[in-house]
Scaffold this motif. Structure first.
Motif, PDB file in Angstrom:
ATOM      1  N   LEU A 245      98.198 -65.442 -22.668  1.00  0.00           N
ATOM      2  CA  LEU A 245      96.951 -64.703 -22.879  1.00  0.00           C
ATOM      3  C   LEU A 245      97.113 -63.647 -23.971  1.00  0.00           C
ATOM      4  CD1 LEU A 245      95.725 -64.270 -19.202  1.00  0.00           C
ATOM      5  CD2 LEU A 245      94.771 -65.765 -20.952  1.00  0.00           C
ATOM      6  N   GLU A 246      98.275 -63.011 -24.034  1.00  0.00           N
ATOM      7  CA  GLU A 246      98.511 -62.035 -25.106  1.00  0.00           C
ATOM      8  C   GLU A 246      98.546 -62.726 -26.462  1.00  0.00           C
ATOM      9  OE1 GLU A 246     102.100 -60.157 -23.824  1.00  0.00           O
ATOM     10  OE2 GLU A 246     101.021 -58.599 -22.701  1.00  0.00           O
ATOM     11  N   LYS A 247      99.130 -63.924 -26.515  1.00  0.00           N
ATOM     12  CA  LYS A 247      99.149 -64.703 -27.759  1.00  0.00           C
ATOM     13  C   LYS A 247      97.722 -65.066 -28.168  1.00  0.00           C
ATOM     14  CE  LYS A 247     101.173 -68.872 -29.720  1.00  0.00           C
ATOM     15  NZ  LYS A 247     101.973 -70.073 -29.427  1.00  0.00           N
ATOM     16  N   GLU A 248      96.913 -65.458 -27.189  1.00  0.00           N
ATOM     17  CA  GLU A 248      95.515 -65.790 -27.457  1.00  0.00           C
ATOM     18  C   GLU A 248      94.745 -64.567 -27.944  1.00  0.00           C
ATOM     19  OE1 GLU A 248      91.850 -67.756 -24.947  1.00  0.00           O
ATOM     20  OE2 GLU A 248      93.914 -68.094 -24.288  1.00  0.00           O
ATOM     21  N   ILE A 249      95.036 -63.408 -27.373  1.00  0.00           N
ATOM     22  CA  ILE A 249      94.389 -62.164 -27.810  1.00  0.00           C
ATOM     23  C   ILE A 249      94.737 -61.869 -29.262  1.00  0.00           C
ATOM     24  CG2 ILE A 249      94.457 -59.643 -27.534  1.00  0.00           C
ATOM     25  CD1 ILE A 249      94.622 -60.136 -24.508  1.00  0.00           C
ATOM     26  N   ARG A 250      96.017 -61.999 -29.618  1.00  0.00           N
ATOM     27  CA  ARG A 250      96.424 -61.763 -31.018  1.00  0.00           C
ATOM     28  C   ARG A 250      95.729 -62.731 -31.970  1.00  0.00           C
ATOM     29  NH1 ARG A 250     101.430 -61.118 -28.499  1.00  0.00           N
ATOM     30  NH2 ARG A 250     102.060 -63.224 -29.059  1.00  0.00           N
ATOM     31  N   HIS A 251      95.609 -64.000 -31.550  1.00  0.00           N
ATOM     32  CA  HIS A 251      94.933 -64.999 -32.382  1.00  0.00           C
ATOM     33  C   HIS A 251      93.477 -64.598 -32.627  1.00  0.00           C
ATOM     34  CE1 HIS A 251      93.381 -68.810 -33.819  1.00  0.00           C
ATOM     35  NE2 HIS A 251      92.510 -68.792 -32.836  1.00  0.00           N
ATOM     36  N   TYR A 252      92.771 -64.212 -31.560  1.00  0.00           N
ATOM     37  CA  TYR A 252      91.369 -63.862 -31.703  1.00  0.00           C
ATOM     38  C   TYR A 252      91.179 -62.548 -32.449  1.00  0.00           C
ATOM     39  CZ  TYR A 252      89.969 -67.774 -28.846  1.00  0.00           C
ATOM     40  OH  TYR A 252      89.750 -69.033 -28.379  1.00  0.00           O
ATOM     41  N   GLU A 253      92.127 -61.621 -32.320  1.00  0.00           N
ATOM     42  CA  GLU A 253      92.035 -60.383 -33.101  1.00  0.00           C
ATOM     43  C   GLU A 253      92.156 -60.683 -34.595  1.00  0.00           C
ATOM     44  OE1 GLU A 253      95.076 -57.955 -31.379  1.00  0.00           O
ATOM     45  OE2 GLU A 253      93.675 -57.049 -29.943  1.00  0.00           O
ATOM     46  N   LYS A 254      93.059 -61.601 -34.967  1.00  0.00           N
ATOM     47  CA  LYS A 254      93.175 -61.996 -36.372  1.00  0.00           C
ATOM     48  C   LYS A 254      91.892 -62.675 -36.843  1.00  0.00           C
ATOM     49  CE  LYS A 254      98.165 -62.616 -36.341  1.00  0.00           C
ATOM     50  NZ  LYS A 254      99.263 -63.596 -36.377  1.00  0.00           N
TER      51      LYS A 254
ATOM     52  N   GLN B 211      85.869 -59.346 -42.383  1.00  0.00           N
ATOM     53  CA  GLN B 211      86.020 -59.253 -43.837  1.00  0.00           C
ATOM     54  C   GLN B 211      84.985 -60.143 -44.532  1.00  0.00           C
ATOM     55  OE1 GLN B 211      87.948 -57.205 -45.563  1.00  0.00           O
ATOM     56  NE2 GLN B 211      87.053 -58.000 -47.451  1.00  0.00           N
ATOM     57  N   LYS B 212      84.777 -61.350 -44.019  1.00  0.00           N
ATOM     58  CA  LYS B 212      83.760 -62.236 -44.600  1.00  0.00           C
ATOM     59  C   LYS B 212      82.374 -61.604 -44.494  1.00  0.00           C
ATOM     60  CE  LYS B 212      85.805 -66.795 -43.861  1.00  0.00           C
ATOM     61  NZ  LYS B 212      85.654 -68.075 -43.143  1.00  0.00           N
ATOM     62  N   LEU B 213      82.073 -61.011 -43.355  1.00  0.00           N
ATOM     63  CA  LEU B 213      80.776 -60.383 -43.153  1.00  0.00           C
ATOM     64  C   LEU B 213      80.575 -59.219 -44.124  1.00  0.00           C
ATOM     65  CD1 LEU B 213      78.208 -60.345 -41.449  1.00  0.00           C
ATOM     66  CD2 LEU B 213      79.381 -58.803 -39.866  1.00  0.00           C
ATOM     67  N   ARG B 214      81.606 -58.395 -44.335  1.00  0.00           N
ATOM     68  CA  ARG B 214      81.502 -57.305 -45.310  1.00  0.00           C
ATOM     69  C   ARG B 214      81.278 -57.848 -46.712  1.00  0.00           C
ATOM     70  NH1 ARG B 214      85.546 -54.943 -42.034  1.00  0.00           N
ATOM     71  NH2 ARG B 214      87.190 -55.867 -43.295  1.00  0.00           N
ATOM     72  N   ASP B 215      81.972 -58.950 -47.033  1.00  0.00           N
ATOM     73  CA  ASP B 215      81.794 -59.564 -48.354  1.00  0.00           C
ATOM     74  C   ASP B 215      80.379 -60.101 -48.528  1.00  0.00           C
ATOM     75  OD1 ASP B 215      84.403 -58.955 -48.980  1.00  0.00           O
ATOM     76  OD2 ASP B 215      85.160 -60.989 -48.582  1.00  0.00           O
ATOM     77  N   PHE B 216      79.840 -60.725 -47.500  1.00  0.00           N
ATOM     78  CA  PHE B 216      78.495 -61.291 -47.605  1.00  0.00           C
ATOM     79  C   PHE B 216      77.435 -60.200 -47.707  1.00  0.00           C
ATOM     80  CE2 PHE B 216      80.021 -65.263 -45.218  1.00  0.00           C
ATOM     81  CZ  PHE B 216      80.410 -65.847 -46.401  1.00  0.00           C
ATOM     82  N   ARG B 217      77.667 -59.072 -47.090  1.00  0.00           N
ATOM     83  CA  ARG B 217      76.699 -57.969 -47.160  1.00  0.00           C
ATOM     84  C   ARG B 217      76.683 -57.328 -48.540  1.00  0.00           C
ATOM     85  NH1 ARG B 217      77.716 -55.171 -41.313  1.00  0.00           N
ATOM     86  NH2 ARG B 217      76.495 -56.662 -40.124  1.00  0.00           N
ATOM     87  N   THR B 218      77.801 -57.378 -49.240  1.00  0.00           N
ATOM     88  CA  THR B 218      77.871 -56.714 -50.548  1.00  0.00           C
ATOM     89  C   THR B 218      77.699 -57.683 -51.710  1.00  0.00           C
ATOM     90  OG1 THR B 218      80.290 -56.925 -50.576  1.00  0.00           O
ATOM     91  CG2 THR B 218      79.359 -54.892 -49.667  1.00  0.00           C
ATOM     92  N   ASP B 219      78.113 -58.915 -51.559  1.00  0.00           N
ATOM     93  CA  ASP B 219      78.109 -59.881 -52.665  1.00  0.00           C
ATOM     94  C   ASP B 219      77.060 -60.967 -52.405  1.00  0.00           C
ATOM     95  OD1 ASP B 219      78.798 -61.325 -54.902  1.00  0.00           O
ATOM     96  OD2 ASP B 219      80.543 -62.268 -53.988  1.00  0.00           O
TER      97      ASP B 219
ATOM     98  N   ILE C 129      88.886 -62.256 -35.644  1.00  0.00           N
ATOM     99  CA  ILE C 129      87.846 -61.227 -35.758  1.00  0.00           C
ATOM    100  C   ILE C 129      88.003 -60.473 -37.065  1.00  0.00           C
ATOM    101  CG2 ILE C 129      87.100 -59.001 -34.807  1.00  0.00           C
ATOM    102  CD1 ILE C 129      87.589 -60.214 -32.016  1.00  0.00           C
ATOM    103  N   GLU C 130      89.230 -60.147 -37.441  1.00  0.00           N
ATOM    104  CA  GLU C 130      89.470 -59.426 -38.697  1.00  0.00           C
ATOM    105  C   GLU C 130      89.023 -60.257 -39.898  1.00  0.00           C
ATOM    106  OE1 GLU C 130      90.202 -56.495 -41.199  1.00  0.00           O
ATOM    107  OE2 GLU C 130      90.388 -56.303 -39.035  1.00  0.00           O
ATOM    108  N   VAL C 131      89.356 -61.551 -39.891  1.00  0.00           N
ATOM    109  CA  VAL C 131      88.944 -62.430 -40.995  1.00  0.00           C
ATOM    110  C   VAL C 131      87.428 -62.521 -41.065  1.00  0.00           C
ATOM    111  CG1 VAL C 131      88.955 -64.835 -41.774  1.00  0.00           C
ATOM    112  CG2 VAL C 131      91.085 -63.755 -41.047  1.00  0.00           C
TER     113      VAL C 131
END
Length: 111
Positions: A61-70, A77-85, A72-74
């Motif tokens: 479950l901790e491994k799964e949490i780390r996967h989903y946190e990564k 970042q895509k969402l921030r890029d789409f809002r600006t570009d 979410i970060e990706v």
């Protein structure tokens, strides 16, 4: 009555010799401590097998949490890029959802 005879026979034939040959020589406090340790390690929710199973589940479950946190970060970042570009947003919409402008033709080539 028959059951009592059977239990007496078992006691005299099997349990009494074990007690007189082995257990009588061992200190009773050591014996109780050993039995207590065996019961704690084998019986109940905190036994060794369940503890290992729970630890493995926690690790997965901790491994799964780390996967989903990564992930979410990706995605953040895509969402921030789409809002600006706006050009990046248009390119993404064309590539992923096959959107087109009204005066364009769209050809999809599958590999």
């Amino acid at each position: 009555m028959l059951m009592i005879r059977f239990l007496k026979h078992i006691y005299l034939k099997y349990l009494l010799p074990i007690y007189t040959n082995y257990l009588m020589r061992i200190n009773k406090y050591v014996l109780v401590t050993i039995l207590f340790a065996i019961i704690i390690l084998v019986v109940g929710d905190g036994n060794l097998y369940n503890r290992k199973k729970y630890n493995d589940k926690i690790r997965s479950l901790e491994k799964e949490i780390r996967h989903y946190e990564k992930e979410i970060e990706v995605n953040s970042q895509k969402l921030r890029d789409f809002r600006t570009d706006k050009e990046g947003l248009e390119r993404f919409a064309r590539e992923e959802y096959h959107m087109k402008k009204p005066n364009e033709d769209l050809y999809i080539i599958k590999k």
